[in-house]
Each structure stands twice: as C-alpha cells, then as structure tokens.
Design an enzyme around this catalytic site. Sequence first.
Site, mmCIF file in Angstrom:
data_model
loop_
_atom_site.group_PDB
_atom_site.id
_atom_site.type_symbol
_atom_site.label_atom_id
_atom_site.label_comp_id
_atom_site.label_asym_id
_atom_site.label_seq_id
_atom_site.Cartn_x
_atom_site.Cartn_y
_atom_site.Cartn_z
ATOM 1 N N CYS A 58 -33.351 -35.060 5.794
ATOM 2 C CA CYS A 58 -33.771 -33.688 6.155
ATOM 3 C C CYS A 58 -33.620 -33.383 7.639
ATOM 4 O O CYS A 58 -33.177 -32.289 8.009
ATOM 5 C CB CYS A 58 -35.180 -33.386 5.657
ATOM 6 S SG CYS A 58 -36.462 -34.549 6.141
ATOM 7 N N ASP A 260 -35.559 -24.515 5.076
ATOM 8 C CA ASP A 260 -36.031 -25.765 4.492
ATOM 9 C C ASP A 260 -34.878 -26.521 3.844
ATOM 10 O O ASP A 260 -34.244 -25.999 2.929
ATOM 11 C CB ASP A 260 -37.107 -25.434 3.443
ATOM 12 C CG ASP A 260 -37.797 -26.672 2.900
ATOM 13 O OD1 ASP A 260 -37.350 -27.807 3.219
ATOM 14 O OD2 ASP A 260 -38.781 -26.514 2.149
ATOM 15 N N HIS A 262 -35.064 -29.168 1.977
ATOM 16 C CA HIS A 262 -35.510 -30.005 0.851
ATOM 17 C C HIS A 262 -35.175 -29.433 -0.523
ATOM 18 O O HIS A 262 -36.030 -29.269 -1.377
ATOM 19 C CB HIS A 262 -37.014 -30.267 0.946
ATOM 20 C CG HIS A 262 -37.416 -30.939 2.219
ATOM 21 N ND1 HIS A 262 -37.733 -30.230 3.363
ATOM 22 C CD2 HIS A 262 -37.528 -32.246 2.539
ATOM 23 C CE1 HIS A 262 -38.032 -31.094 4.336
ATOM 24 N NE2 HIS A 262 -37.913 -32.311 3.859
#
Length: 378
Positions: A58, A260, A262
């Site tokens: 990430c 994000d 993820h």
Amino acid sequence: LESNLTLAPVWILGRQHHLNTDKSKLLLDISARLWFTYRRKFSPIGGTGPSSDAGWGCMLRCGQMMLAQALICRHLGRDWQWEKHKKQPEEYHRILRCFLDRKDCCYSIHQMAQMGVGEGKSIGEWFGPNTVAQVLKKLALFDEWNSLAVYVSMDNTVVIEDIKKMCWSPPQSSSAAHSSAHLHRSALGRNKNAAGFCTGWKPLLLIIPLRLGINHINPVYIDAFKECFKMPQSLGALGGKPNNAYYFIGFLGNELIYLDPHTTQSFVDSEENGTVDDQSFHCQQAPHRMKIMNLDPSVALGFFCKEECDFDNWCSLVQKEILKQQSLRMFELVQKHPPHWPPFIPPTKPEVTTTGAELIESTDKLFELEEEFEILSV
C-alpha cells in the site's frame, strides 16, 4: 455532509473548491488523479517472488500516486482533467506506462520492491513513508524521460542551497565536458547547450518525511499540515495508520481526503499501440475521508516545482505559513547547508544499472559463487 461544512472550502492539491456551488467539479478533480491499488496476477517480482502486492504494497502504491501526480503536473499541468472514454494525449499514456506492474517499467511495483532491498526491506515487507521516498529518489535516476531532481529532506530540514545545486546541472565548457562526460550521462536528453550537456532547471520533486508527534499527531501541527494542501506546488502527503497507507490529497474542515490503495484489481498491461485501458486507474467513487486527529504521526509531504520560480514561490509560502510558528515548527527551511552535516552530493546514476536482486538471475552463477567459497574455506 453537515450543513456548516458545505460552506467551508475543500482544498485538493493546491486548488480550492466549494461544495455548495461546484461539487461536480470537485469530484472530477479527484477522479482525475491517477489511482494505484493492490494488483494481482502480475509476473512474479524478481522471478520467484510474489505476483500480488495485496497486504504489503500500500505505501508503494501511495508513493506511485504522489510521483504520478508530479508527472501529470510536469507534462499535462495541474488543471488537466480526465474523463472516461475521452481520448487523452500521448504523454498521459506514457506516464501511465511508467507505473504498470512489469519489471521493465521505471516506477513499477517490481522496481520499487527491488530497490527497497537496498534500503533494508525484503520483498513483501511493508514500507514506511521515508523508505518509499528514498526508493523514488533512486529510481528517478534511471528515468531519462523526466530527469527529475528528487530531494528528500533530512532531520526535518530543507536546504535551499542544496536544492538549487541539484536542480541546476552546471553547464560545461567543452574541455571540462570531455573529462566528466561519464558523470553527466544521466543529464542528457534535456535542454542541451553547445557542449551537448543539460542546462536549465531539473523539475523538482521535494519530499519531506516528518514525525508530527509521538503516538498521535500533536494538534500544534494541524494548521501547518493543512496549509501544505493549499500550496500550488502541493503533491499531498503519504501516511495513514500503522501498516495502512493512504495518499492524502486534500482536506475539508478537520477531515483529510485521501485515495485508498486497499482494493485488489487484476494486472493491466498496455495495448499494442501503447495506450492503456485506464478505467481501473481512476477512482470514481465518493472520496474517502478521515479525521485529521486519527492520522499516524509519521508522514511525508510532497511538492513539485517545475521551474525555479515555482520553488522560490514555495520558499516564500513556507516562510509565511510554516515558519511563522515560533516553536514546534513542522519543518525548517534554511538557506545554507548546515556545517555539521556531511557534505551534500547530488545523487548520480550508478554505473552498474542492476539492483542486487537482478545480479542473481540464473542459478548456475549462484553455484559458481558457492564453489569459490568452498575453495576459500579449505
């Protein structure tokens, strides 16, 4: 959104939006950012390593997003907008190709993970913001198309003199040029002067790794942190929560807006003609928000200065907005290189272009090494 917030401006990477009047413009601005997420089914890193970065990549993806934003500003400008199915300029596809999950792409997850080995991180290990900054600094040396100068600050201090030295490759006289030709090979391919060497300002990617508190962000830093997203040079910030990295691109009131990484998507390669099917590289959902006080104190700020005047302007904004705090400044900006520091040497491309991981390509080379060791131990 609460009604009182709809009157507050939203800041996204140096641009101001108003929710009550131009919400659609705000959403377009956010979806135009390149969005890099976990991917699966790419070729194994280093030949035998992971073929997905889910669970560990990430912060590398956030670093890619920050760098991609710098390249967009460099080639397309901050106000460039993306629209689904709209034909985009060649530079856009060329930027995207730098980040595809292939070992031959300059800023791929493969290159970043392998360059991380030199920073003491094994492949598949989570990176912090500072490690990702150091990795980008090294990879940029191999990127001849952009010839960026990447400066990563030390000890919360940005040194103006060092940045100017790094961004101005000194023009060479032809006799001096001959003797130091090998040093300046990486500079080729930009504005060449009569001697064939690069003159002019190298576009600057400035990364400032910071610790804004011990276990939690110290509220004293909040205003200065938000101020950074208002600067026209802003590339946002890398950070998040421990082992959970986000790419922060702006704020609304006391909430940060972030992309994000993820989400796990499948590997996408470029087409025969060099274009990239880019649907999965733009986030088209409502933006994520997080209370600023929930931010982990370990962050890295990013700024992009295409020309020297952009850097000079950034310095004066920092003087005005960041250095006005008498104590507990978020970072320092100084003119001269601190005398107690080791001398500043602008990074140059190593002569050997392999990272350690590529040196052991074939197993027969490995056995040769082992045989030598056996001889030594006799």
